[in-house]
Write an enzyme that holds these catalytic residues in place. Structure first.
Site, PDB file in Angstrom:
ATOM      1  N   ASN A 107      42.544  44.055  52.359  1.00 13.47           N
ATOM      2  CA  ASN A 107      42.801  44.964  51.240  1.00 13.47           C
ATOM      3  C   ASN A 107      43.592  46.124  51.831  1.00 13.47           C
ATOM      4  OD1 ASN A 107      42.691  46.777  49.104  1.00 13.47           O
ATOM      5  ND2 ASN A 107      40.590  46.273  48.562  1.00 13.47           N
ATOM      6  N   LYS A 124      41.614  48.390  54.455  1.00 13.85           N
ATOM      7  CA  LYS A 124      40.309  48.906  54.032  1.00 13.85           C
ATOM      8  C   LYS A 124      39.191  48.492  54.979  1.00 13.85           C
ATOM      9  CE  LYS A 124      37.496  49.037  49.780  1.00 13.85           C
ATOM     10  NZ  LYS A 124      37.479  48.567  48.373  1.00 13.85           N
ATOM     11  N   GLU A 143      34.343  41.448  47.491  1.00 11.64           N
ATOM     12  CA  GLU A 143      35.271  41.913  48.529  1.00 11.64           C
ATOM     13  C   GLU A 143      34.857  41.420  49.911  1.00 11.64           C
ATOM     14  OE1 GLU A 143      37.187  45.768  48.419  1.00 11.64           O
ATOM     15  OE2 GLU A 143      36.098  46.219  46.576  1.00 11.64           O
ATOM     16  N   CYS A 169      39.465  53.140  48.022  1.00  9.74           N
ATOM     17  CA  CYS A 169      38.289  52.977  47.180  1.00  9.74           C
ATOM     18  C   CYS A 169      36.985  53.351  47.879  1.00  9.74           C
ATOM     19  CB  CYS A 169      38.249  51.558  46.623  1.00  9.74           C
ATOM     20  SG  CYS A 169      37.171  51.395  45.165  1.00  9.74           S
ATOM     21  N   ASN A 194      39.690  50.968  42.480  1.00 10.54           N
ATOM     22  CA  ASN A 194      39.355  50.147  41.311  1.00 10.54           C
ATOM     23  C   ASN A 194      37.836  50.166  41.247  1.00 10.54           C
ATOM     24  OD1 ASN A 194      41.727  47.356  41.023  1.00 10.54           O
ATOM     25  ND2 ASN A 194      42.111  49.467  41.580  1.00 10.54           N
TER      26      ASN A 194
END
Length: 313
Positions: A107, A124, A143, A169, A194
């Protein structure tokens, strides 16, 4: 002397599974042109900007998963965004699902300067959710199944006239994300998210979604003397409501701009990077006031963790 960078926080409304990349890039270009009309130096888009938030589905076929990932950047489908940025002379940052030539899945967020040159990449680290199928949920949050933990730590790049950093995020909920960049004298953190309103393991948190979102960004900005530009993909996406409240936060911890809708919306602010200096030189002068060499000893004395080398068993 002030160092002003005019920033556009480009909140995106819902992106449905049927929405293709060219259609999404067209929306991004429209927001970019609006930002250029306000003489923005930089426009910031959300996490996973190019597609719907696909970790909400359990998928066993890897080809189905990989269809949401980008194998090159720019690609034929995203090239119009890069070309328009170079034409307008505006930098940008956005998030996407990255599939590397080695077959690794991340990500990812990218920072691009005013010439269209890629100057920074972040992957991420704090992956939320779960890795196994949990059919009791109204939607999944996979995820941990679809992404690897980022392998690049938190970088800071001198670009667009200042020290720029990125996080994605869930990173925003952890103080070390900000601190790792704060220790590198970051002046502006670019953050896409998100975030579903509903938290299945803890539904009592739902009513506080926006409050917690603002709380962590404001605290991170103030405690590290940095600007934070937090940008949402929001609205009702495939039946899942995601929060908006995209915000530009000053080093004072104050919100100086915030989105009012749940759709595509541009928030513009003139950000003085020199405002960071009084915080970095005084109350948050890390070299003068931060004492990491004592942290372990203090914790051990209070009995929170066993001393080094002592077994808990």
């Amino acid at each position: 002397m002030s160092r002003i960078i005019t920033v556009g926080a480009a909140q995106m409304g819902a992106i449905q599974r049927a929405d293709n990349r060219p259609a999404v890039v067209k929306r991004m270009v429209e927001l970019m042109r609006e930002a250029a009309s306000h003489r923005c130096d930089l426009i910031v888009y959300p996490e996973l900007t190019l597609t719907t938030f696909f970790p909400r589905w359990w998928m066993e076929n890897q080809d189905d998963v990989d269809a949401f990932f980008e194998r090159e950047m720019p690609s034929n489908e995203t090239a119009p965004l890069f070309n328009e940025a170079a034409k307008l002379g505006i930098g940008f940052s956005f998030g996407y699902a990255e599939l590397t030539p080695e077959g690794r899945h991340f990500n990812t967020a990218l920072l691009v300067d005013k010439t269209g040159r890629q100057v920074g990449k972040y992957r991420k680290i704090h992956l939320p959710g779960h890795a196994e199928h949990e059919p009791w949920r109204a939607f999944q949050h996979l995820e941990k199944r679809y992404f690897e933990v980022g392998d690049r730590s938190w970088g800071v790049w001198n670009a667009l006239g200042g020290n720029m950093g990125m996080m994605i995020c869930n990173d925003r909920r952890w103080p070390e994300s900000y601190r790792m960049m704060g220790l590198q004298s970051v002046e502006m953190i670019l953050l896409g998210y998100n975030t579903p309103r509903h938290n299945p393991p803890a539904p009592d948190h739902d009513r506080l979604s926006e409050f917690h979102n603002q709380l962590v960004m404001q605290a991170g900005a103030y405690q590290n003397g940095t600007w934070v530009v937090g940008v949402a993909k929001c609205g009702v996406e495939e039946g899942c409501e995601m929060i908006g409240a995209s915000s530009i936060v000053a080093p004072t911890g104050e919100i100086i701009g915030q989105a009012l809708t749940q759709g595509d919306e541009l928030i513009v602010a003139r950000c003085d990077l020199d405002l960071t200096r009084s915080y970095k030189a005084s109350i948050f002068n890390f070299e003068m006031h931060r004492q990491p060499e004592h942290y372990g000893r203090i914790v051990q004395q209070r009995g929170a963790v066993p001393p080094e080398g002592r077994s808990e068993g």
